[in-house]
Design an enzyme around this catalytic site. Structure first.
Site, PDB file in Angstrom:
ATOM      1  N   THR A 177     -27.518  26.050 -51.831  1.00 14.98           N
ATOM      2  CA  THR A 177     -27.476  24.829 -52.638  1.00 14.98           C
ATOM      3  C   THR A 177     -26.654  23.744 -51.956  1.00 14.98           C
ATOM      4  O   THR A 177     -26.363  22.715 -52.548  1.00 14.98           O
ATOM      5  CB  THR A 177     -26.866  25.126 -54.023  1.00 14.98           C
ATOM      6  OG1 THR A 177     -25.574  25.715 -53.809  1.00 14.98           O
ATOM      7  CG2 THR A 177     -27.707  26.078 -54.817  1.00 14.98           C
ATOM      8  N   SER A 215     -14.515  23.442 -52.669  1.00 15.91           N
ATOM      9  CA  SER A 215     -15.871  23.377 -53.213  1.00 15.91           C
ATOM     10  C   SER A 215     -16.606  22.210 -52.579  1.00 15.91           C
ATOM     11  O   SER A 215     -15.990  21.235 -52.145  1.00 15.91           O
ATOM     12  CB  SER A 215     -15.840  23.222 -54.737  1.00 15.91           C
ATOM     13  OG  SER A 215     -15.555  21.893 -55.070  1.00 15.91           O
ATOM     14  N   LYS A 216     -17.930  22.379 -52.534  1.00 14.43           N
ATOM     15  CA  LYS A 216     -18.780  21.322 -51.984  1.00 14.43           C
ATOM     16  C   LYS A 216     -18.550  20.031 -52.755  1.00 14.43           C
ATOM     17  O   LYS A 216     -18.430  18.956 -52.198  1.00 14.43           O
ATOM     18  CB  LYS A 216     -20.261  21.689 -52.177  1.00 14.43           C
ATOM     19  CG  LYS A 216     -20.727  22.824 -51.338  1.00 14.43           C
ATOM     20  CD  LYS A 216     -22.121  23.279 -51.778  1.00 14.43           C
ATOM     21  CE  LYS A 216     -22.175  24.782 -51.776  1.00 14.43           C
ATOM     22  NZ  LYS A 216     -23.333  25.412 -52.299  1.00 14.43           N
ATOM     23  N   ARG A 217     -18.474  20.189 -54.077  1.00  8.65           N
ATOM     24  CA  ARG A 217     -18.358  19.027 -54.950  1.00  8.65           C
ATOM     25  C   ARG A 217     -17.113  18.198 -54.624  1.00  8.65           C
ATOM     26  O   ARG A 217     -17.128  16.985 -54.652  1.00  8.65           O
ATOM     27  CB  ARG A 217     -18.291  19.494 -56.408  1.00  8.65           C
ATOM     28  CG  ARG A 217     -19.163  18.691 -57.321  1.00  8.65           C
ATOM     29  CD  ARG A 217     -19.182  19.318 -58.694  1.00  8.65           C
ATOM     30  NE  ARG A 217     -19.205  20.784 -58.604  1.00  8.65           N
ATOM     31  CZ  ARG A 217     -18.610  21.592 -59.481  1.00  8.65           C
ATOM     32  NH1 ARG A 217     -17.957  21.113 -60.487  1.00  8.65           N
ATOM     33  NH2 ARG A 217     -18.692  22.902 -59.347  1.00  8.65           N
TER      34      ARG A 217
END
Ligand code: GLU
Length: 298
Positions: free
Chosen positions: A21, A264-266
């Site tokens: 993702t 985290s990617k976010r």
């Protein structure tokens, strides 16, 4: 002279199971290396699995990138790689077995139905069961008349399938698992409530697919981040219902940034490929992704 029989220690089979993702970052590298080291240190095998059941979030581009990034780090794994989206039949068969045991029910609730019910119950907080990630599914569809629910399914009404945890536990009795960090853990599957086993749009969901896959792939040591510790309570229950073997578990600590927040990617954790583009060598990434001091989730 008679010698006592020797019992060779089974060599572990571990796995890293990312969802494509986004691009892998140092937190993923940490998890992958943890599984890799756990296998290699004991002469075992390391597997890779692509958890791509969510067509809305998974992209082929990320899948290709993760294969490339892990190979760049120096990891290797047997081919073919198991991609969950290629094995929907396996999850359907497992779901049918669970349904035959009478421990599943269709759930027609939308997110809004659930939020509204939780808001209503919020006025009487003693009725509202809370899990580690917030309020649990309030059980609306568990209370439906089974005949009426079956009619709605037959009429094609969109629905998820949930696990009736109380019924399931009544069948299995108490359950345990061995965790390399925590020792023997008593499973408490009710912690997460009646989890979704198959989504409305995808006829499986994380808890079912991961449990079935670990068994089918012969994984004997599941290593993963401590953020998934609670999920293991449910996985242990699904194993017992489906007569699947129970692997050992080791939930590792998560890498955090300078503010102490989980990567985290976010929140903009740098992708491995960005570090690589900056000229970092794999050995430097290994060091940066090193195993932090263990803090156990139990
Ligand atoms: N696919 C899950 C994730 O990317 C990991 C599943 C697992 O290790 O059990 O968070």
């Amino acid at each position: 002279m008679l010698r006592p029989p020797t019992c060779p220690m089974p060599t572990p089979v571990t796995r890293f199971a990312p969802s494509p993702t986004g691009y892998l970052h140092l937190g993923h590298a940490h998890s992958a290396l943890f599984a890799w080291n756990a296998a290699r240190a004991a002469g075992g095998r390391f597997l890779l699995r692509v958890e791509d059941i969510d067509p809305n979030r998974c992209r082929l581009e990320y899948e290709q990138a993760l294969l490339e990034d892990l190979a760049w780090l120096g990891l290797s794994w047997p081919q073919p790689v198991r991609r969950q989206s290629d094995h929907m039949d396996d999850y359907a068969a497992a779901l049918a077995r669970l349904a035959a045991l009478g421990v599943t029910y269709p759930c027609f609730c939308s997110r809004k139905d659930i939020a509204d019910e939780i808001a209503r119950a919020g006025a009487a907080p003693h009725l509202l069961a809370a899990g580690p990630d917030g309020p649990l599914y309030p059980g609306l569809c568990r209370r439906l008349d089974p005949g009426q629910a079956a009619d709605r399914v037959a009429a094609g009404e969109p629905h998820a399938i949930r696990l009736d945890v109380a019924k399931a536990l009544a069948l299995t009795g108490p359950l345990f698992w061995h965790d390399r960090g925590c020792g023997q853990v008593t499973a408490d599957p009710a912690l997460l409530g009646d989890v979704v086993l198959a989504r409305r749009d995808v006829r499986t969901a994380y808890h079912l697919a991961v449990t079935v896959d670990d068994a089918l792939q012969g994984v004997t040591l599941v290593t993963r981040g401590e953020d998934l510790f609670h999920a293991t309570h449910i996985h242990r229950l699904i194993q017992a219902l489906l007569d699947l073997p129970t692997p050992d578990y080791h939930h590792h600590g998560l890498l955090v940034n300078q503010q102490g927040q989980r990567l985290s990617k976010r929140d903009g954790a740098k992708a491995l490929r960005a570090l690589r583009a900056e000229g970092l060598e794999p050995a430097a990434v290994w060091r940066l992704a090193g195993v932090p001091a263990e803090k156990q989730p139990c």
